[in-house]
Enzyme design. Structure first.
Site, PDB file in Angstrom:
ATOM      1  N   ASP A  44      -0.316  -8.994  -4.372  1.00  0.00           N
ATOM      2  CA  ASP A  44       0.116  -8.222  -3.211  1.00  0.00           C
ATOM      3  C   ASP A  44      -0.863  -7.110  -2.849  1.00  0.00           C
ATOM      4  OD1 ASP A  44       3.114  -7.550  -5.055  1.00  0.00           O
ATOM      5  OD2 ASP A  44       1.150  -6.646  -5.339  1.00  0.00           O
ATOM      6  N   LYS A  66       2.128  -7.072   2.419  1.00  0.00           N
ATOM      7  CA  LYS A  66       2.023  -6.696   3.833  1.00  0.00           C
ATOM      8  C   LYS A  66       0.563  -6.693   4.240  1.00  0.00           C
ATOM      9  CE  LYS A  66       5.891  -3.615   4.143  1.00  0.00           C
ATOM     10  NZ  LYS A  66       6.241  -2.308   3.718  1.00  0.00           N
ATOM     11  N   MET A 178       6.852   5.797  -3.884  1.00  0.00           N
ATOM     12  CA  MET A 178       7.296   5.540  -2.511  1.00  0.00           C
ATOM     13  C   MET A 178       8.071   6.744  -1.956  1.00  0.00           C
ATOM     14  SD  MET A 178       8.544   1.637  -3.290  1.00  0.00           S
ATOM     15  CE  MET A 178       9.004   1.958  -4.985  1.00  0.00           C
TER      16      MET A 178
HETATM   17  N1  SAH Z   1       4.514  -1.519  -9.986  1.00  0.00           N
HETATM   18  C1  SAH Z   1       3.809  -0.378  -9.434  1.00  0.00           C
HETATM   19  C2  SAH Z   1       4.624   0.371  -8.404  1.00  0.00           C
HETATM   20  C3  SAH Z   1       4.934  -0.435  -7.155  1.00  0.00           C
HETATM   21  S1  SAH Z   1       5.819   0.501  -5.977  1.00  0.00           S
HETATM   22  C4  SAH Z   1       3.369   0.556 -10.581  1.00  0.00           C
HETATM   23  O1  SAH Z   1       3.802   0.363 -11.722  1.00  0.00           O
HETATM   24  O2  SAH Z   1       2.579   1.467 -10.332  1.00  0.00           O
HETATM   25  C5  SAH Z   1       4.504   1.098  -4.955  1.00  0.00           C
HETATM   26  C6  SAH Z   1       4.343   2.591  -5.109  1.00  0.00           C
HETATM   27  O3  SAH Z   1       3.610   2.895  -6.293  1.00  0.00           O
HETATM   28  C7  SAH Z   1       3.553   3.235  -4.010  1.00  0.00           C
HETATM   29  O4  SAH Z   1       4.338   3.482  -2.859  1.00  0.00           O
HETATM   30  C8  SAH Z   1       3.117   4.522  -4.666  1.00  0.00           C
HETATM   31  O5  SAH Z   1       4.164   5.448  -4.706  1.00  0.00           O
HETATM   32  C9  SAH Z   1       2.859   4.062  -6.097  1.00  0.00           C
HETATM   33  N2  SAH Z   1       1.430   3.754  -6.346  1.00  0.00           N
HETATM   34  C10 SAH Z   1       0.928   2.601  -6.790  1.00  0.00           C
HETATM   35  N3  SAH Z   1      -0.414   2.689  -6.973  1.00  0.00           N
HETATM   36  C11 SAH Z   1      -0.756   3.949  -6.636  1.00  0.00           C
HETATM   37  C12 SAH Z   1      -1.986   4.660  -6.606  1.00  0.00           C
HETATM   38  N4  SAH Z   1      -3.152   4.092  -6.963  1.00  0.00           N
HETATM   39  N5  SAH Z   1      -1.965   5.967  -6.196  1.00  0.00           N
HETATM   40  C13 SAH Z   1      -0.815   6.549  -5.819  1.00  0.00           C
HETATM   41  N6  SAH Z   1       0.383   5.932  -5.838  1.00  0.00           N
HETATM   42  C14 SAH Z   1       0.418   4.636  -6.235  1.00  0.00           C
END
Ligand code: SAH
Length: 269
Positions: A44, A66, A178
């Protein structure tokens, strides 16, 4: 008593793999091996091009996130896709940003594969909270400042309201995934729940990537920050006293101060 002998684990047909927060060097060795061996990669939006480049060039890549405003594929359709691809006998790697089981719907995909009788495994990844905390120099559970860290999704805010009171307490760090889109609700929920508007807060955008932005402020300014950084993605919110330590721990910030009595070229040369 004779110890029970566990049967040899079946090789998984599908690996649900965490790709970490963005920096390819933050992949685990296990994740890297899975990516290199994959026949089919289902990924994704949060998985960076640098990570996809590590795959075999002959591997089939299927993007299910998306793109250009188009909605992402429905979860049910992704589950079906994984089942179908695994059914062809190819090794399928489902790559997800961060960790597959932290707000990553890895559990839902695992349940669908289990129901279809397909052997699969979870390969953990560095979740955004951990990756962003390290690159922004914020020690989430610094002793004497924080006894716990809570990972919260901003998404529930618009539906079931989180129990704000449970998130608030002395020595608690809160990380919102998020959350930027829900800045107003989070600010009012936490402040009405009793958290001071002066509580330090950091917004980390694109954490661990070369485009990382870290902005330090306070809870009272969160709604404003939501407007300023609108549309910037992915973004994480870290709330709690530990954010204050960034100023001392981050050497690129402290070097400006230190450089006053240090030859410039040592730092910038
Ligand atoms: N499974 C992922 C989270 C997915 S939900 C994890 O464990 O990190 C998606 C959210 O993760 C985004 O909206 C943001 O809030 C956060 N996120 C993921 N990667 C990020 C990054 N490199 N920097 C800041 N926020 C991040």
């Amino acid at each position: 008593m004779i110890p029970a002998i566990r049967p040899m684990a079946q090789r998984p047909a599908v690996s649900l793999v965490g790709a970490g927060p963005g920096d390819p060097e933050l992949l685990t060795i296990k994740a890297l091996k899975a990516i290199e061996r994959a026949d089919v990669l289902v990924y994704d939006r949060l998985v960076s091009e640098a990570i996809l480049k590590l795959a075999n060039p002959d591997a089939v890549r299927i993007h299910v996130g998306k793109r250009c405003g188009e909605p992402s594929m429905k979860q049910e359709a992704i589950n079906q896709l994984l089942i179908e691809q695994a059914g062809t006998g190819q090794y399928v790697v489902r790559l997800k940003g961060g960790d597959p089981l932290i707000f990553g719907r890895g559990g839902e995909e695992g349940l669908a594969l289990a129901a279809a009788g397909i052997p699969f495994e979870f390969v953990p990844g560095i979740t955004a909270a951990i990756g962003c905390a390290a690159s922004a120099s914020i020690p989430l559970t610094h002793r004497e400042m924080s006894r716990s860290v809570t990972l919260v999704t901003g998404h529930v805010v618009s539906g079931a309201l989180p129990a704000w009171a449970q998130l608030i307490g002395a020595g608690q760090t809160i990380v919102f995934y998020m959350g930027l889109e829900q800045a107003r609700e989070i600010q009012s929920g936490l402040t009405l729940g009793g958290l001071s508007t002066d509580t330090p807060l950091a917004v980390v955008i694109k954490g661990s990537t070369p485009d990382e932005v870290v902005h330090v402020s306070t809870l009272g300014k969160l709604t404003k920050l939501g407007q300023i950084f609108k549309g910037q993605s992915p973004a994480l919110l870290v709330i709690g006293d530990v954010v204050r330590l960034r100023e001392t721990l981050n050497q690129s910030l402290t070097s400006d101060v230190d450089s006053m009595d240090t030859p410039k070229e040592v730092f910038f040369g």
